[in-house]
Enzyme design. Structure first.
Site, PDB file in Angstrom:
ATOM      1  N   GLU A 157       0.814  -1.224   0.000  1.00  0.00           N
ATOM      2  CA  GLU A 157       0.000   0.000   0.000  1.00  0.00           C
ATOM      3  C   GLU A 157       0.847   1.273   0.000  1.00  0.00           C
ATOM      4  OE1 GLU A 157      -2.483   0.662   3.471  1.00  0.00           O
ATOM      5  OE2 GLU A 157      -3.754   2.068   2.385  1.00  0.00           O
ATOM      6  N   LYS A 199      -2.557  -2.043  -3.056  1.00  0.00           N
ATOM      7  CA  LYS A 199      -3.602  -1.213  -2.446  1.00  0.00           C
ATOM      8  C   LYS A 199      -3.263   0.234  -2.731  1.00  0.00           C
ATOM      9  CE  LYS A 199      -6.281  -0.295   1.681  1.00  0.00           C
ATOM     10  NZ  LYS A 199      -6.925  -0.893   2.845  1.00  0.00           N
TER      11      LYS A 199
HETATM   12  P1  13P Z   1      -9.137   4.308   4.524  1.00  0.00           P
HETATM   13  O1  13P Z   1     -10.126   3.622   3.627  1.00  0.00           O
HETATM   14  O2  13P Z   1      -9.763   4.966   5.730  1.00  0.00           O
HETATM   15  O3  13P Z   1      -8.221   5.227   3.761  1.00  0.00           O
HETATM   16  O4  13P Z   1      -8.200   3.191   5.142  1.00  0.00           O
HETATM   17  C1  13P Z   1      -7.751   2.144   4.360  1.00  0.00           C
HETATM   18  C2  13P Z   1      -6.445   1.673   4.848  1.00  0.00           C
HETATM   19  O5  13P Z   1      -6.209   0.491   4.926  1.00  0.00           O
HETATM   20  C3  13P Z   1      -5.425   2.666   5.201  1.00  0.00           C
HETATM   21  O6  13P Z   1      -4.211   2.031   5.469  1.00  0.00           O
END
Ligand code: 13P
Length: 321
Positions: A157, A199
């Site tokens: 991510e 992600k």
């Molecule tokens: P949000 O959807 O609140 O951005 O969080 C997703 C997430 O996994 C952040 O690390």
């Protein structure tokens, strides 16, 4: 579903509801989420914080077992959050590699089959710097190597923050640069790109930019970014909601799915992995009251249902209650 807020972040969310920022309140809240009847119809995995995967329901069933019994995969957040990047004003790096191989083994034994690591990039006049991007991408690659070695799917991510006053063009430029560098480095370090999930943030103008991006423009910019930067071998991309309102995150997801269908033959599965975009209405309905649990669970199912429709490109704003 991302339910992996750190205790600190979860406490802030509880305080915003006027609730005590305590471990027991956090446990009750997670219990509400995971025991929601029917979530397995929409949810394939739930991302948990270390404290949550070790926790349990009132009747002492481990949360991971509750999920597994519904056919939902427990996913573990393994980074240890961000810390200021020494010498780089306004930038952070993600920490948590020390002892990660051993922790992954332990999480595997607890039932986790995927893990998440979040790197954060801030757009401002002079950021993100090349040094910051390089540092976080190498760290993400090392985390991904260790996950794959442990038989755990890495959910990689790199979040480009929505907050800021940047334009859509600048968000696209930064996201493209970050993703290209990330995949170059992961490839170089022999991470199996077929064995991970990306992600990503959606590509949109900063939250303080004068003109907010239309859903159609978010879709164009986001898919163009992926086509320019994400290898075809990557099987799946999921979105974070990133501080957008729940409805806006859903509208944007729907526009992306519609465009994806028009473009045909895009190589990746696209889905959602929201935290705030799913949970805000749940927390509003709950208010920490036992008698509100069924309403909060209904709110969760409703948000999941709408996002699942958006994921197919069949959501309409008029469906919002
Ligand atoms: P949000 O959807 O609140 O951005 O969080 C997703 C997430 O996994 C952040 O690390």
């Amino acid at each position: 579903m991302a339910a992996d807020q750190s205790p600190r972040t979860m406490n802030k969310q509880l305080e915003a509801l006027g609730l005590a920022p305590e471990a027991e309140v956090r446990r009750k809240y997670r219990q509400l989420l995971f025991t929601t009847p029917g979530i397995e119809e929409y949810v394939t995995g739930v991302i948990l914080h270390d404290g949550t995967i070790r926790n349990h329901t009132d009747d002492n069933t481990q949360f991971s077992d509750v999920l597994i019994s519904k056919g939902i995969i427990p996913v573990i957040k393994v980074d240890k959050s961000t810390t200021p990047h020494t010498g780089f004003e306004g930038e952070v790096v993600t920490q948590g590699l020390d002892g990660l191989a051993e922790r992954l083994q332990e999480y595997y034994d607890m039932g986790a089959r995927a893990a998440k690591w979040r790197a954060v990039f801030t757009i401002a006049d002079n950021t993100p710097t090349e040094q910051n991007i390089l540092f976080d991408c190498i760290t993400l690659a090392r985390y991904a190597q260790l996950c794959q070695e442990a038989g755990i799917v890495p959910i990689v991510e790199p979040e480009v923050l929505f907050s800021g006053s940047h334009s859509l063009e600048r968000a696209e430029e930064v996201t493209t640069t970050v993703l290209r560098k990330l995949f170059d480095i992961m490839h170089w370090y022999k991470v199996d790109l077929e064995g991970l999930i990306l992600k990503s943030s959606m590509v949109l103008a900063g939250s303080e930019f004068a003109q907010q991006t239309s859903a159609a423009d978010v879709a164009q910019a986001t898919l163009r970014t992926f086509k320019n930067a994400v290898p075809e071998s990557v099987p799946g991309i999921v979105f974070l909601s990133g501080g957008q309102t729940p409805q806006r995150a859903t509208e944007n997801l729907d526009a992306i799915a519609e465009l994806e269908a028009q473009e045909k033959n895009l190589p990746w599965e696209i889905a959602f992995s929201f935290s705030r975009g799913l949970e805000q209405p749940v927390q509003q309905a709950w208010q920490g009251k036992e008698e509100n649990v069924p309403y909060a669970q209904e709110a969760l199912i409703e948000r999941l249902r709408l996002n699942s429709m958006a994921d197919q490109g069949t959501y309409e704003v008029s469906m919002e209650g």
